[in-house]
Design a protein around this motif. Sequence first.
Motif, PDB file in Angstrom:
ATOM      1  N   PHE A  14      -8.853   4.180   3.050  1.00 45.30           N
ATOM      2  CA  PHE A  14      -8.732   5.582   3.010  1.00 45.30           C
ATOM      3  C   PHE A  14      -9.663   6.874   3.709  1.00 45.30           C
ATOM      4  O   PHE A  14      -9.595   7.226   4.170  1.00 45.30           O
ATOM      5  N   TYR A  30       1.669   8.622  -5.978  1.00 46.40           N
ATOM      6  CA  TYR A  30      -0.440   9.877  -6.052  1.00 46.40           C
ATOM      7  C   TYR A  30       0.650  10.921  -5.140  1.00 46.40           C
ATOM      8  O   TYR A  30      -0.062  12.002  -5.710  1.00 46.40           O
ATOM      9  N   ASN A  34       2.363   1.973  -3.062  1.00 48.41           N
ATOM     10  CA  ASN A  34       1.054   2.156  -4.068  1.00 48.41           C
ATOM     11  C   ASN A  34       0.472   3.970  -4.078  1.00 48.41           C
ATOM     12  O   ASN A  34       0.250   4.394  -4.900  1.00 48.41           O
ATOM     13  N   PHE A  35       0.856   4.095  -3.218  1.00 48.14           N
ATOM     14  CA  PHE A  35       0.410   5.550  -2.377  1.00 48.14           C
ATOM     15  C   PHE A  35       1.756   6.609  -2.790  1.00 48.14           C
ATOM     16  O   PHE A  35       0.959   7.486  -3.036  1.00 48.14           O
ATOM     17  N   LYS A  64       0.803  -1.122   0.106  1.00 48.42           N
ATOM     18  CA  LYS A  64      -0.041   0.120   0.047  1.00 48.42           C
ATOM     19  C   LYS A  64       0.818   1.294   0.282  1.00 48.42           C
ATOM     20  O   LYS A  64       0.418   2.276  -0.906  1.00 48.42           O
ATOM     21  N   LYS A 108     -10.006  10.438  -5.161  1.00 52.41           N
ATOM     22  CA  LYS A 108      -9.799   9.568  -3.662  1.00 52.41           C
ATOM     23  C   LYS A 108      -9.606   8.415  -3.713  1.00 52.41           C
ATOM     24  O   LYS A 108      -9.263   7.587  -3.346  1.00 52.41           O
ATOM     25  N   HIS A 164      -6.812  17.964   0.982  1.00 54.77           N
ATOM     26  CA  HIS A 164      -6.216  16.272   0.381  1.00 54.77           C
ATOM     27  C   HIS A 164      -5.528  16.112   1.082  1.00 54.77           C
ATOM     28  O   HIS A 164      -4.244  15.126   1.325  1.00 54.77           O
ATOM     29  N   PRO A 183      -4.842   7.071  -4.079  1.00 53.10           N
ATOM     30  CA  PRO A 183      -4.332   5.969  -3.162  1.00 53.10           C
ATOM     31  C   PRO A 183      -3.626   5.267  -2.699  1.00 53.10           C
ATOM     32  O   PRO A 183      -2.713   4.979  -2.335  1.00 53.10           O
ATOM     33  N   GLU A 184      -4.598   4.418  -3.034  1.00 57.69           N
ATOM     34  CA  GLU A 184      -4.346   3.171  -2.763  1.00 57.69           C
ATOM     35  C   GLU A 184      -4.066   2.226  -3.886  1.00 57.69           C
ATOM     36  O   GLU A 184      -3.400   1.086  -3.536  1.00 57.69           O
ATOM     37  N   ARG A 185      -4.185   2.608  -5.012  1.00 57.89           N
ATOM     38  CA  ARG A 185      -3.527   2.113  -6.434  1.00 57.89           C
ATOM     39  C   ARG A 185      -3.711   2.547  -7.239  1.00 57.89           C
ATOM     40  O   ARG A 185      -4.039   3.944  -7.588  1.00 57.89           O
ATOM     41  N   MET A 211      -9.671  10.236   6.379  1.00 60.52           N
ATOM     42  CA  MET A 211     -10.194  11.350   5.534  1.00 60.52           C
ATOM     43  C   MET A 211     -11.338  11.805   6.621  1.00 60.52           C
ATOM     44  O   MET A 211     -11.433  12.769   7.396  1.00 60.52           O
ATOM     45  N   LEU A 214      -4.254  13.264   3.169  1.00 59.33           N
ATOM     46  CA  LEU A 214      -2.861  12.266   2.301  1.00 59.33           C
ATOM     47  C   LEU A 214      -1.596  11.502   3.765  1.00 59.33           C
ATOM     48  O   LEU A 214      -1.152  10.774   3.632  1.00 59.33           O
ATOM     49  N   TRP A 224      -2.767   9.677   6.644  1.00 62.38           N
ATOM     50  CA  TRP A 224      -2.924   8.600   5.435  1.00 62.38           C
ATOM     51  C   TRP A 224      -1.516   7.705   5.987  1.00 62.38           C
ATOM     52  O   TRP A 224      -1.626   6.619   6.319  1.00 62.38           O
TER      53      TRP A 224
END
Lengths: 282, 130
Positions: free
Chosen positions: A140, A45, A41-42, A38, B78, A212, B8-10, A144, A216, A219
């Motif tokens: 996620f 972004y 992958n994050f 995870k 998101k 946002h 954010p997850e993939r 939030m 993040l 997260w």
Amino acid sequence: MRNLQEYRRRITSVKDLIQVTKAMKTVSAARLRRTQNKVINFKPYAAKIRDMLAHLASTIPEAHPLLSPTPEEKPLLLVISSDKGLCGSFNYNIVKESEKYIKEREGLRLMVVGRKGEEGLKRIHPIEKTFKNIFFKLNFSHAMEITKILIDGFKKEDWDSVFIIYTQFFSAARHYPTIERFIPIGGVKEGEYEECIYEPSEKEVVDDLIKHYIELEVWRILLESSTAEHAARMIAMDQATRNAQDMVKDLTLEMNKLRQEKITKELLDIVTAIEAMKKTQT
Amino acid sequence: MKVELLTPERKLFLEKKVDYIEFPSKSGYLGILPEHLPMIGILDIGILKLIKNSKKEKYALEGGFFQWKDEKLTLLSKLAWRPEELKRKELEKERKEAFEILKSSSSPEEVEEAAKKYSRASVFLTIAEG
């Protein structure tokens, strides 16, 4: 003195224990890999969002309240712990670090993620809110939810800054509690960028993007703490398995000694009896 | 031109070459053709449409941001789904629940929340397969 039966019973129960700790270690290792994925992958972004934020920070005329420094007189502390135990000193370290910080600061407000942190800190300082059971199925929307509370309180001036204590993950064997200032956001680099169109408007884009960005960061911290927790549990369970294996070894040794003693004694008895019988015959 | 979709997850896809893009921005659906001016904006809930050699592809997006720069559109959503990942039954249930709240509730916040859920479920149902 113990008898053989007791030894046998203890050995079986320790062997059962080994199976449990081994299984828990495997589970933690699998979860560790999943959370690490995870994180991987994050990253792209987050990098893109940071890039956009840097772009905006260089174009907006006046600084956004969430980006400008505050006196930090009314801080909120968010402590990230875990929901479950059996992970070595993971929670103990977090609680100890938080305790130190809480004692240094006055007028501090406290929120906690995870049951273990709540258990450790409720005697020291009143806790306003605890987020429970989020690590079981971390996604996620949890980030939030937490961000919304952090920003709403900041807007209402319940607190003028937010600090987070969490376990930073370096590697499976290296993870330490760290404290970071969250709000106001610092360290956004301004860059040179060309003009561009904002949709729907510059102000809205800035507001949403900053919010946002904080989501993040929350997260990232949840992920990092969760990774560290799994790593800590994996190591703790590995240690427990090894300890239990040593215990089985020791117990087996003692049991064998006892058995040999018993056999020798019995033999001795027989030999003495035979000798005695021989004597009476002659 | 290229398009990429990340959450954010993939990563859903990176650097996909397409002829036409249509996506939900906060002020309505936007279509992008090559040589558009640089742009940054907010994404809304809705459907992303991609056309490549007159073949259509669709994705469900839920909020986030977009950036159009150097002939590339970066969609940072998101949450995002492929049509086969959306569960028709769950969406129908969500829509029904939101509808009930809309009918009975009087608090403006609740109504706003329910309206959002209702439209989200309705929009996603148009492309849901599963």
